[in-house]
Design an enzyme around this catalytic site. Structure first.
Site, PDB file in Angstrom:
ATOM      1  N   ASP A  12      16.213   1.374 -59.478  1.00  0.00           N
ATOM      2  CA  ASP A  12      16.058   1.021 -58.058  1.00  0.00           C
ATOM      3  C   ASP A  12      14.783   0.218 -57.797  1.00  0.00           C
ATOM      4  OD1 ASP A  12      18.258   2.862 -57.762  1.00  0.00           O
ATOM      5  OD2 ASP A  12      16.804   4.493 -57.615  1.00  0.00           O
ATOM      6  N   GLU A 230      25.001   1.281 -50.196  1.00  0.00           N
ATOM      7  CA  GLU A 230      23.603   1.705 -50.302  1.00  0.00           C
ATOM      8  C   GLU A 230      22.761   0.505 -50.742  1.00  0.00           C
ATOM      9  OE1 GLU A 230      23.536   4.808 -53.234  1.00  0.00           O
ATOM     10  OE2 GLU A 230      24.115   3.480 -54.874  1.00  0.00           O
TER      11      GLU A 230
END
Length: 330
Positions: A12, A230
């Protein structure tokens, strides 16, 4: 392409250029015995490292600045320090935004402040008022105004807030659920302008709407190849705002464009096809006159979904400003 960081697992990656260096704010994956499930319990991260480099040449060293924030440092957190991001405030300080579960097992977003881009960071004692869900992404516009984007379905709990604010949490939607069926529109990410001190929302949270280019209408909930799941990210190139995101269970990185930080945004296409591993999460940053896509995959761990590694690749735009698809590593 080899991972950017190999001595531990990172995922991420949120990348920014501060003080002439690229700083990377990833989550820190770790070994766990928790069984894989669609709620994401196996992603049991407990601290954050910050990394930096002065070159994106494959041979350039990447500095690990060590642990800058831990679960036990944050009074309101119970577990799961998921994907973070950072921004520089008007005061010259640096702000780390992070999601975590509170003591009631509900995801909130917190903020911590440091004097340097590499931290360490001191957290506020409470989460941001009105915050919920996961994947905060900060964006400071060319006029100096800062915004925070956030949200994630399924384990990220965004589907529990379909009425639009933190006070409308509906626990019956917990788990791998989302709107579906004829006429249902996809849930959008959330965005709010930040206060000048970077610690709170300065306005009511808004939904980020993505329009289908063929109809001009919001994308359908069942359009899993294009709907937001997301990993919101915002970057600006010229006068165009690029909202990019992951489609989750269909594993694409996609983007949409608009003329304001709030949107609406019109779907523009895919940036990256599925990589090894379930999740895909990214950032896009300009450095030394070139544009770069940071993302992750599970190559280093041999395909273990919760043990990921950050990678970086240059991206390009065509004459109309469309992002050209990035080839997947072979």
């Amino acid at each position: 392409m080899a991972p950017l960081i190999t001595h531990l697992y990172t995922a991420d990656p949120s990348a920014h250029v501060f003080e002439g260096r690229v700083y990377i704010y990833p989550s820190h994956d770790r070994e766990t015995d928790i069984q894989f499930n669609d709620n994401g319990d196996q992603y049991d991260m407990a601290d954050y490292h910050v990394f930096s480099t002065d070159s994106l040449d494959p041979a350039a060293p990447v500095v690990d600045h060590g642990v800058v924030l831990r679960t036990e440092d944050i009074p309101w957190v119970s577990k799961q320090l998921w994907a973070p991001d950072a921004a520089q405030g008007r005061d010259g300080k640096y702000y780390l935004y992070f999601p975590a579960r509170d003591k009631e097992n509900v995801f909130r977003i917190g903020v911590a402040v440091g004097d340097r881009p590499e931290g360490p960071f001191t957290p506020d004692p409470e989460p941001i008022k009105g915050s919920y869900s996961i994947d905060p992404a900060s964006f400071v516009d060319t006029d100096g105004q800062a915004y925070l984007y956030f949200g994630g379905l399924w384990g990220g709990q965004l589907q529990c807030y379909q009425k639009g604010n933190a006070d409308t949490y509906d626990a019956s939607w917990l788990g791998p659920k989302e709107p579906s069926g004829p006429g249902a529109k996809a849930l959008g990410a959330r965005v709010a302008r930040l206060t000048d001190d970077m610690h709170q929302f300065a306005e009511e949270v808004r939904e980020v709407v993505i329009l289908a280019p063929e109809t001009g209408e919001p994308i359908d909930a069942d359009d899993h190849d294009r709907r937001f799941f997301e990993a919101a990210w915002m970057h600006k190139r010229g006068d165009t705002y690029y909202f990019s995101y992951s489609t989750g269970d269909s594993h694409y990185l996609c983007y949409a464009t608009g003329t304001t930080p709030y949107g609406p945004f019109t779907y523009g296409g895919r940036i990256l096809e599925p990589v090894l591993g379930w999740t895909t999460h990214h950032s896009i940053v300009e450095f030394q006159g070139r544009w770069w896509l940071f993302h992750h995959d599970c190559e280093l761990s041999g395909g273990v979904n919760h043990l990921r590694s950050v990678k970086v690749k240059e991206i390009f735009y065509d004459d109309e400003g469309k992002i050209l698809p990035v080839p997947v590593d072979q």
